[in-house]
Design an enzyme around this catalytic site. Structure first.
Site, PDB file in Angstrom:
ATOM      1  N   LYS A  65      15.755  48.192  47.975  1.00 52.58           N
ATOM      2  CA  LYS A  65      17.104  48.486  48.478  1.00 52.58           C
ATOM      3  C   LYS A  65      17.144  49.669  49.458  1.00 52.58           C
ATOM      4  O   LYS A  65      17.996  49.739  50.320  1.00 52.58           O
ATOM      5  CB  LYS A  65      18.066  48.742  47.309  1.00 52.58           C
ATOM      6  CG  LYS A  65      18.402  47.488  46.526  1.00 52.58           C
ATOM      7  CD  LYS A  65      19.440  47.774  45.448  1.00 52.58           C
ATOM      8  CE  LYS A  65      19.765  46.502  44.671  1.00 52.58           C
ATOM      9  NZ  LYS A  65      20.882  46.684  43.741  1.00 52.58           N
ATOM     10  N   ALA A 128      22.571  57.792  36.173  1.00 57.97           N
ATOM     11  CA  ALA A 128      22.602  58.378  37.516  1.00 57.97           C
ATOM     12  C   ALA A 128      21.580  57.700  38.432  1.00 57.97           C
ATOM     13  O   ALA A 128      21.130  58.291  39.401  1.00 57.97           O
ATOM     14  CB  ALA A 128      22.334  59.882  37.429  1.00 57.97           C
ATOM     15  N   ILE A 226      26.835  47.733  32.618  1.00 51.40           N
ATOM     16  CA  ILE A 226      26.295  46.960  33.753  1.00 51.40           C
ATOM     17  C   ILE A 226      25.327  45.882  33.268  1.00 51.40           C
ATOM     18  O   ILE A 226      24.976  44.974  34.004  1.00 51.40           O
ATOM     19  CB  ILE A 226      25.582  47.849  34.807  1.00 51.40           C
ATOM     20  CG1 ILE A 226      24.413  48.621  34.183  1.00 51.40           C
ATOM     21  CG2 ILE A 226      26.554  48.769  35.502  1.00 51.40           C
ATOM     22  CD1 ILE A 226      23.429  49.129  35.231  1.00 51.40           C
TER      23      ILE A 226
HETATM   24  P1  ATR Z   1      19.098  51.171  38.365  1.00 52.83           P
HETATM   25  O1  ATR Z   1      18.710  51.003  39.790  1.00 52.83           O
HETATM   26  O2  ATR Z   1      19.238  49.879  37.594  1.00 52.83           O
HETATM   27  O3  ATR Z   1      20.287  52.051  38.197  1.00 52.83           O
HETATM   28  P2  ATR Z   1      17.304  53.332  37.791  1.00 52.83           P
HETATM   29  O4  ATR Z   1      17.594  53.858  39.141  1.00 52.83           O
HETATM   30  O5  ATR Z   1      15.897  53.291  37.333  1.00 52.83           O
HETATM   31  O6  ATR Z   1      17.836  51.854  37.636  1.00 52.83           O
HETATM   32  O7  ATR Z   1      18.192  54.162  36.726  1.00 52.83           O
HETATM   33  C1  ATR Z   1      18.087  53.972  35.357  1.00 52.83           C
HETATM   34  C2  ATR Z   1      19.112  54.860  34.630  1.00 52.83           C
HETATM   35  O8  ATR Z   1      18.959  54.644  33.211  1.00 52.83           O
HETATM   36  C3  ATR Z   1      18.917  56.354  34.846  1.00 52.83           C
HETATM   37  O9  ATR Z   1      20.156  57.009  34.728  1.00 52.83           O
HETATM   38  C4  ATR Z   1      17.999  56.734  33.667  1.00 52.83           C
HETATM   39  O10 ATR Z   1      18.064  58.097  33.282  1.00 52.83           O
HETATM   40  P3  ATR Z   1      17.079  59.199  33.966  1.00 52.83           P
HETATM   41  O11 ATR Z   1      17.712  59.581  35.270  1.00 52.83           O
HETATM   42  O12 ATR Z   1      17.030  60.300  32.979  1.00 52.83           O
HETATM   43  O13 ATR Z   1      15.740  58.513  34.130  1.00 52.83           O
HETATM   44  C5  ATR Z   1      18.619  55.890  32.590  1.00 52.83           C
HETATM   45  N1  ATR Z   1      17.693  55.643  31.473  1.00 52.83           N
HETATM   46  C6  ATR Z   1      16.621  54.819  31.470  1.00 52.83           C
HETATM   47  N2  ATR Z   1      16.019  54.823  30.257  1.00 52.83           N
HETATM   48  C7  ATR Z   1      16.726  55.691  29.474  1.00 52.83           C
HETATM   49  C8  ATR Z   1      16.621  56.126  28.113  1.00 52.83           C
HETATM   50  N3  ATR Z   1      15.666  55.668  27.296  1.00 52.83           N
HETATM   51  N4  ATR Z   1      17.554  57.004  27.661  1.00 52.83           N
HETATM   52  C9  ATR Z   1      18.532  57.456  28.454  1.00 52.83           C
HETATM   53  N5  ATR Z   1      18.691  57.082  29.752  1.00 52.83           N
HETATM   54  C10 ATR Z   1      17.802  56.214  30.260  1.00 52.83           C
END
Ligand code: ATR
Length: 288
Positions: A65, A128, A226
């Site tokens: 993207k 985020a 989502i």
């Molecule tokens: P996408 O493009 O689908 O949004 P991404 O950019 O990889 O995917 O973002 C994943 C989100 O899920 C992030 O907010 C991530 O938190 P971090 O910024 O701390 O990585 C969150 N996330 C993923 N696994 C997590 C977990 N086990 N506990 C809490 N938050 C998680």
């Protein structure tokens, strides 16, 4: 026959062909939509080929993207702010390529059709990452009163706060954005609550929740996740058990698709409620 694509790596899981081919069939359009696996190193070559062939649009999914952006002739201001393009169109008259982010309007349309007004709403957003950025931008554009963003890694929220401060400055308005760690999460005091993390995603992960509890959630808070697979995460189940309106990510997925299709073909799919219902039923049946 006009050809459209979704490019990604991997791309096998994408249901975009179902969405777009149902739209094309509904309108008897002489068009077909395909998945194409494109490795990160091949994105530029794909775009160059696209500029010179007889295709007029493609979608972009993870992890391209952002990668695709430098190779396009123009990018919408929304996609530039969110720093992600999920839809590319090639203009039939000029041959120029333009990138859009239809997740932004996709979320707004999902909320609107769910009867949830974002205007004046106090919104809490968990996550985020890329999806959260598009939703945060959408929430701001739809006129929310405030946004509180919770994330495991607080540092990552800064991308969202910088983005929103920048657009709010350009618009000459003040938009309150608060950054919080997940540990500080409290479900109270908001009109809209959204999970935009990947926690709970995938069969076998249904019982995982991004937050400890939804205690304090007001009865009239509208809840979104989502995630659409599984169709009901624990986050949504707990919200529903409390009696709250709660929506999974399927409609956001469908709406980003119909909006993309309208950018390419102008068939009016985003306004066609019957067609959207049909797509929703087809996708729901696919996962049952
Ligand atoms: P996408 O493009 O689908 O949004 P991404 O950019 O990889 O995917 O973002 C994943 C989100 O899920 C992030 O907010 C991530 O938190 P971090 O910024 O701390 O990585 C969150 N996330 C993923 N696994 C997590 C977990 N086990 N506990 C809490 N938050 C998680």
């Amino acid at each position: 026959m006009d050809k459209y694509f979704v490019i990604g790596c991997p791309v096998g899981h994408s249901v975009s062909p179902q969405i777009h081919n149902t739209i094309f069939k509904h309108y008897n359009a002489h068009a077909k939509y395909f998945k194409k696996r494109v490795e990160p190193r091949d994105v530029e070559a794909f775009v160059e080929e696209f500029k010179n062939n007889d295709c007029y649009g493609f979608n972009v999914t993870v992890p391209h993207k952002k990668t695709v952006m430098p190779f396009l002739d123009g990018i919408s201001s929304e996609a530039r702010e969110v720093n992600a393009v999920n839809t590319v169109v090639k203009k039939r008259d000029s041959g120029l390529t333009f990138g859009y982010n239809t997740d932004i309007k996709g979320f707004a349309l999902q909320a609107k059709r769910a009867g949830c007004s974002l205007k004046g709403a106090h919104v809490k957003l968990i996550g985020a990452g890329g999806a959260a950025r598009a939703i945060a931008y959408s929430v701001y554009r739809e006129g929310a009163a405030s946004l509180t963003v919770y994330n495991r890694t607080v540092e990552n929220i800064k991308i969202i706060t910088h983005m929103l401060r920048h657009v709010a400055y350009d618009d000459g308005v003040k938009f309150p954005v608060t950054m919080m760690s997940l540990d500080e999460f409290d479900a109270g005091d908001c009109d809209v609550l959204i999970n935009a993390t990947s926690v709970g995603l995938g069969i076998g992960h249904e019982e995982e929740m991004p937050v400890k509890s939804l205690e304090g959630l007001k009865p009239d808070t509208v809840v979104f996740d989502i995630i659409y697979e599984p169709s009901e995460t624990r986050f949504l189940r707990e919200a529903r058990q409390r009696g709250n309106a709660a929506h999974n990510g399927l409609d956001m997925l469908i709406y980003q698709g119909v909006i993309a299709n309208d950018i390419w073909c102008g068939l009016g799919a985003a306004d066609n409620i019957e067609l959207i219902d049909k797509i929703r039923k087809e996708l729901t049946a696919k996962w049952q």
